[in-house]
Write a protein that holds these residues in place. Structure first.
Motif, PDB file in Angstrom:
ATOM      1  N   SER A 224      -6.155 -21.797  22.044  1.00 60.59           N
ATOM      2  CA  SER A 224      -5.959 -22.722  23.171  1.00 60.59           C
ATOM      3  C   SER A 224      -6.820 -23.963  22.956  1.00 60.59           C
ATOM      4  O   SER A 224      -6.475 -25.048  23.421  1.00 60.59           O
ATOM      5  CB  SER A 224      -6.303 -22.045  24.497  1.00 60.59           C
ATOM      6  OG  SER A 224      -7.654 -21.645  24.518  1.00 60.59           O
ATOM      7  N   CYS A 225      -7.917 -23.837  22.242  1.00 63.92           N
ATOM      8  CA  CYS A 225      -8.759 -25.003  21.902  1.00 63.92           C
ATOM      9  C   CYS A 225      -8.607 -25.369  20.423  1.00 63.92           C
ATOM     10  O   CYS A 225      -8.387 -26.528  20.072  1.00 63.92           O
ATOM     11  CB  CYS A 225     -10.219 -24.695  22.185  1.00 63.92           C
ATOM     12  SG  CYS A 225     -10.548 -24.352  23.921  1.00 63.92           S
ATOM     13  N   HIS A 226      -8.734 -24.379  19.546  1.00 70.46           N
ATOM     14  CA  HIS A 226      -8.590 -24.629  18.100  1.00 70.46           C
ATOM     15  C   HIS A 226      -7.088 -24.562  17.794  1.00 70.46           C
ATOM     16  O   HIS A 226      -6.588 -23.610  17.191  1.00 70.46           O
ATOM     17  CB  HIS A 226      -9.381 -23.593  17.299  1.00 70.46           C
ATOM     18  CG  HIS A 226     -10.860 -23.640  17.574  1.00 70.46           C
ATOM     19  ND1 HIS A 226     -11.674 -24.637  17.065  1.00 70.46           N
ATOM     20  CD2 HIS A 226     -11.669 -22.842  18.311  1.00 70.46           C
ATOM     21  CE1 HIS A 226     -12.929 -24.432  17.471  1.00 70.46           C
ATOM     22  NE2 HIS A 226     -12.956 -23.363  18.231  1.00 70.46           N
ATOM     23  N   GLU A 227      -6.389 -25.590  18.250  1.00 66.16           N
ATOM     24  CA  GLU A 227      -4.935 -25.546  18.349  1.00 66.16           C
ATOM     25  C   GLU A 227      -4.212 -26.074  17.111  1.00 66.16           C
ATOM     26  O   GLU A 227      -4.678 -27.020  16.469  1.00 66.16           O
ATOM     27  CB  GLU A 227      -4.563 -26.430  19.550  1.00 66.16           C
ATOM     28  CG  GLU A 227      -3.107 -26.458  19.924  1.00 66.16           C
ATOM     29  CD  GLU A 227      -2.845 -27.584  20.921  1.00 66.16           C
ATOM     30  OE1 GLU A 227      -3.162 -27.419  22.104  1.00 66.16           O
ATOM     31  OE2 GLU A 227      -2.355 -28.637  20.477  1.00 66.16           O
ATOM     32  N   HIS A 294     -21.420 -14.903  19.596  1.00 63.40           N
ATOM     33  CA  HIS A 294     -21.635 -15.878  20.675  1.00 63.40           C
ATOM     34  C   HIS A 294     -20.477 -15.826  21.673  1.00 63.40           C
ATOM     35  O   HIS A 294     -20.681 -15.742  22.883  1.00 63.40           O
ATOM     36  CB  HIS A 294     -21.784 -17.291  20.103  1.00 63.40           C
ATOM     37  CG  HIS A 294     -21.607 -18.370  21.135  1.00 63.40           C
ATOM     38  ND1 HIS A 294     -22.572 -18.642  22.075  1.00 63.40           N
ATOM     39  CD2 HIS A 294     -20.562 -19.193  21.418  1.00 63.40           C
ATOM     40  CE1 HIS A 294     -22.136 -19.599  22.889  1.00 63.40           C
ATOM     41  NE2 HIS A 294     -20.918 -19.954  22.508  1.00 63.40           N
ATOM     42  N   TYR A 295     -19.239 -15.876  21.144  1.00 65.60           N
ATOM     43  CA  TYR A 295     -18.082 -15.878  22.063  1.00 65.60           C
ATOM     44  C   TYR A 295     -17.947 -14.568  22.841  1.00 65.60           C
ATOM     45  O   TYR A 295     -17.498 -14.568  23.987  1.00 65.60           O
ATOM     46  CB  TYR A 295     -16.777 -16.178  21.297  1.00 65.60           C
ATOM     47  CG  TYR A 295     -16.601 -17.644  20.947  1.00 65.60           C
ATOM     48  CD1 TYR A 295     -16.431 -18.602  21.947  1.00 65.60           C
ATOM     49  CD2 TYR A 295     -16.614 -18.088  19.624  1.00 65.60           C
ATOM     50  CE1 TYR A 295     -16.268 -19.953  21.636  1.00 65.60           C
ATOM     51  CE2 TYR A 295     -16.448 -19.430  19.310  1.00 65.60           C
ATOM     52  CZ  TYR A 295     -16.279 -20.361  20.321  1.00 65.60           C
ATOM     53  OH  TYR A 295     -16.114 -21.692  20.015  1.00 65.60           O
ATOM     54  N   SER A 296     -18.335 -13.431  22.233  1.00 61.40           N
ATOM     55  CA  SER A 296     -18.161 -12.166  22.958  1.00 61.40           C
ATOM     56  C   SER A 296     -19.310 -11.893  23.935  1.00 61.40           C
ATOM     57  O   SER A 296     -19.088 -11.391  25.024  1.00 61.40           O
ATOM     58  CB  SER A 296     -18.011 -10.987  21.988  1.00 61.40           C
ATOM     59  OG  SER A 296     -19.205 -10.795  21.257  1.00 61.40           O
TER      60      SER A 296
HETATM   61  C1  HEC Z   1     -12.588 -23.422  25.390  1.00 61.82           C
HETATM   62  C2  HEC Z   1     -12.322 -23.891  24.069  1.00 61.82           C
HETATM   63  C3  HEC Z   1     -12.685 -22.993  22.902  1.00 61.82           C
HETATM   64  C4  HEC Z   1     -12.274 -21.698  22.650  1.00 61.82           C
HETATM   65  C5  HEC Z   1     -11.367 -20.814  23.478  1.00 61.82           C
HETATM   66  C6  HEC Z   1     -12.842 -21.338  21.356  1.00 61.82           C
HETATM   67  N1  HEC Z   1     -13.586 -22.379  20.864  1.00 61.82           N
HETATM   68 FE1  HEC Z   1     -14.594 -22.410  19.117  1.00 61.82          FE
HETATM   69  N2  HEC Z   1     -15.407 -24.199  19.591  1.00 61.82           N
HETATM   70  C7  HEC Z   1     -15.142 -24.940  20.744  1.00 61.82           C
HETATM   71  C8  HEC Z   1     -16.030 -26.050  20.828  1.00 61.82           C
HETATM   72  C9  HEC Z   1     -16.056 -27.127  21.904  1.00 61.82           C
HETATM   73  C10 HEC Z   1     -16.879 -25.984  19.701  1.00 61.82           C
HETATM   74  C11 HEC Z   1     -18.030 -26.933  19.343  1.00 61.82           C
HETATM   75  C12 HEC Z   1     -19.201 -26.609  20.254  1.00 61.82           C
HETATM   76  C13 HEC Z   1     -20.479 -27.287  19.927  1.00 61.82           C
HETATM   77  O1  HEC Z   1     -20.845 -27.451  18.780  1.00 61.82           O
HETATM   78  O2  HEC Z   1     -21.171 -27.670  20.898  1.00 61.82           O
HETATM   79  C14 HEC Z   1     -16.453 -24.788  18.946  1.00 61.82           C
HETATM   80  C15 HEC Z   1     -17.023 -24.387  17.754  1.00 61.82           C
HETATM   81  C16 HEC Z   1     -16.555 -23.334  16.986  1.00 61.82           C
HETATM   82  C17 HEC Z   1     -17.006 -23.023  15.655  1.00 61.82           C
HETATM   83  C18 HEC Z   1     -18.050 -23.809  14.863  1.00 61.82           C
HETATM   84  C19 HEC Z   1     -17.360 -24.914  14.058  1.00 61.82           C
HETATM   85  C20 HEC Z   1     -18.282 -25.825  13.324  1.00 61.82           C
HETATM   86  O3  HEC Z   1     -17.771 -26.695  12.601  1.00 61.82           O
HETATM   87  O4  HEC Z   1     -19.493 -25.722  13.446  1.00 61.82           O
HETATM   88  C21 HEC Z   1     -16.291 -21.938  15.230  1.00 61.82           C
HETATM   89  C22 HEC Z   1     -16.389 -21.255  13.874  1.00 61.82           C
HETATM   90  C23 HEC Z   1     -15.418 -21.561  16.313  1.00 61.82           C
HETATM   91  N3  HEC Z   1     -15.595 -22.411  17.368  1.00 61.82           N
HETATM   92  C24 HEC Z   1     -14.530 -20.503  16.281  1.00 61.82           C
HETATM   93  C25 HEC Z   1     -13.849 -20.024  17.391  1.00 61.82           C
HETATM   94  C26 HEC Z   1     -13.163 -18.762  17.430  1.00 61.82           C
HETATM   95  C27 HEC Z   1     -13.012 -17.811  16.261  1.00 61.82           C
HETATM   96  C28 HEC Z   1     -12.658 -18.633  18.709  1.00 61.82           C
HETATM   97  C29 HEC Z   1     -11.916 -17.458  19.295  1.00 61.82           C
HETATM   98  C30 HEC Z   1     -12.620 -16.187  19.218  1.00 61.82           C
HETATM   99  C31 HEC Z   1     -13.013 -19.842  19.432  1.00 61.82           C
HETATM  100  N4  HEC Z   1     -13.747 -20.648  18.601  1.00 61.82           N
HETATM  101  C32 HEC Z   1     -12.662 -20.110  20.742  1.00 61.82           C
HETATM  102  C33 HEC Z   1     -14.167 -24.619  21.671  1.00 61.82           C
HETATM  103  C34 HEC Z   1     -13.526 -23.385  21.785  1.00 61.82           C
END
Ligand code: HEC
Ligand code: HEC
Length: 350
Positions: A224-227, A294-296
């Motif tokens: 939904s974000c990494h679209e 972190h996400y979990s």
């Molecule tokens: C609500 C939106 C959102 C969702 C859902 C989301 N992300 Fe993210 N993701 C972000 C944002 C915004 C950042 C950057 C945050 C920051 O650095 O402050 C990020 C950063 C990351 C990074 C680090 C990338 C880098 O270049 O440093 C990874 C890897 C990542 N996400 C993987 C995932 C995975 C795997 C999932 C699902 C389990 C996920 N994300 C779900 C918004 C989201």
């Protein structure tokens, strides 16, 4: 600093706009390079017709990218912080390192598929790729240099005098041409040959069982974000990182001033993510396992935390995942590594 950029932009491009209709059509010894949009990619955001990459423009852009003359100490080139083997990030450095070892506050971003991006840097401070390099060049903790001083240094090198003359119709060594050349180099940096791409384009590769399971999980929990094929919807979101008291980086709010943008950062692409560690805008997470943990389990609530991480009662639930599911997602993420791009010597210093 942002007001400052607007000012420089005006000086650089104020005069250029009027002549936009007289597009430079490269001829003779300076043929246009083929800019091919991969069939699984969207249309580029960068207007190629206004700055068509040419052989000489690209060569010049590459030379500038790897030249320490763009910094005040003669050492810090763009390529110093953006290293090809790590998808043009600054390997091992949590936050970037500039002139005389000065430390920045953010983790260097990867450089690839920039022609398809609308805004640049972690907070979107640069709204055009041609303007982005003004930030590192003039930042005290990065290259700490002025354009007038760089141009003077370039004037003294016959190979630059020649390359600028060959690359641009007006033949001039000036800031506008310098920035256009850097863009010509950067827009050619397309990463589109990962295993994931080959599968998407039906080129004969297949996912392993774990990668396939990881892709399904990714689509439901992350996309939904990494679209889409760029792996970012190019929006700014708060993904629940605790505010680091050392930097207190306010993120997108720095650009818009809106309280609703506090601590939001641009959703980063996940292409070549296996190699761009450490992760997040300040490089605080070392491994992909740390990211999934972190996400979990690691999300911190705040006014601007993205609603997808909350349940209907407003309680923070993060993204629930088992250990096996995390491993499968990581297996999928590794299919985004593009060895052709990482080893493409068109982009290499030597
Ligand atoms: C609500 C939106 C959102 C969702 C859902 C989301 N992300 Fe993210 N993701 C972000 C944002 C915004 C950042 C950057 C945050 C920051 O650095 O402050 C990020 C950063 C990351 C990074 C680090 C990338 C880098 O270049 O440093 C990874 C890897 C990542 N996400 C993987 C995932 C995975 C795997 C999932 C699902 C389990 C996920 N994300 C779900 C918004 C989201
Ligand atoms: C001292 C290390 C350093 C140097 C030198 C440096 N960069 Fe960066 N680069 C960074 C960091 C850190 C970011 C993230 C900046 C931010 O979010 O504020 C970045 C971001 C970028 C981005 C934005 C990418 C995106 O996806 O939005 C581009 C483009 C870029 N740099 C190009 C360049 C060019 C061209 C040069 C040389 C003129 C250069 N950089 C020099 C560290 C550096």
């Amino acid at each position: 600093m942002i007001k400052n950029i607007g000012y420089i932009v005006f000086i650089l491009f104020g005069a250029a706009c009027s002549s936009e209709k007289d597009e430079y059509v490269p001829i003779g010894q300076n043929p246009a390079l083929e800019f091919t949009i991969p069939s699984n990619f969207p249309e580029p955001s960068y207007n190629i017709t206004l700055n068509t990459p040419t052989e000489k423009g690209f060569e010049l852009g590459k030379k500038l990218f790897y030249d320490g003359r763009l910094s005040s100490d003669g050492v810090i080139s763009c390529g110093f912080c953006h290293i090809q083997d790590f998808a043009f990030t600054h390997h091992t450095h949590i936050v970037s390192h500039g002139v005389n070892g000065a430390l920045g506050t953010r983790n260097a971003q990867p450089l690839h598929n920039l022609a398809f991006m609308k805004e640049f840097t972690w907070d979107g401070a640069a709204t055009h790729l041609d303007l982005q390099p003004i930030i590192p060049i003039t930042a005290e903790v990065e290259m700490n240099e002025s354009f007038s001083s760089i141009l003077q240094k370039l004037e003294e090198k016959p190979e630059y005098v020649e390359l600028f003359a060959e690359a641009f119709e007006d033949q001039k060594i000036n800031s506008e041409n310098l920035l256009k050349a850097l863009s010509q180099f950067m827009i050619m940096m397309i990463s589109s040959n990962s295993k994931y791409d080959k599968i998407e384009r039906n080129e004969g590769s297949v996912f392993t069982a774990n990668e396939a399971a990881g892709f399904e999980l990714f689509k439901s929990k992350c996309a939904s974000c990494h679209e889409g094929t760029l792996f970012t919807d190019q929006s700014y979101r708060n993904n629940g990182l605790a505010v680091d008291p050392q930097y207190n980086d306010i993120g997108r709010n720095r650009v818009t001033g809106l309280a609703s943008d506090l601590h939001k950062f641009k959703v980063p692409t996940l292409r070549n993510i296996e190699l761009t560690f450490p992760y997040m805008h300040d490089g605080r997470l070392k491994t992909l396992t740390d990211v999934l943990n972190h996400y979990s389990d690691g999300l911190v609530d705040s006014e601007t935390l993205d609603p997808v991480f909350k349940n209907t009662d407003g309680a923070v639930i993060g993204i629930p995942m088992t250990e096996e599911e995390k491993d499968q997602i990581i297996d999928f993420l590794k299919t985004l590594t593009d060895d052709d791009f990482l080893n493409d010597n068109r982009f290499s210093e030597f």
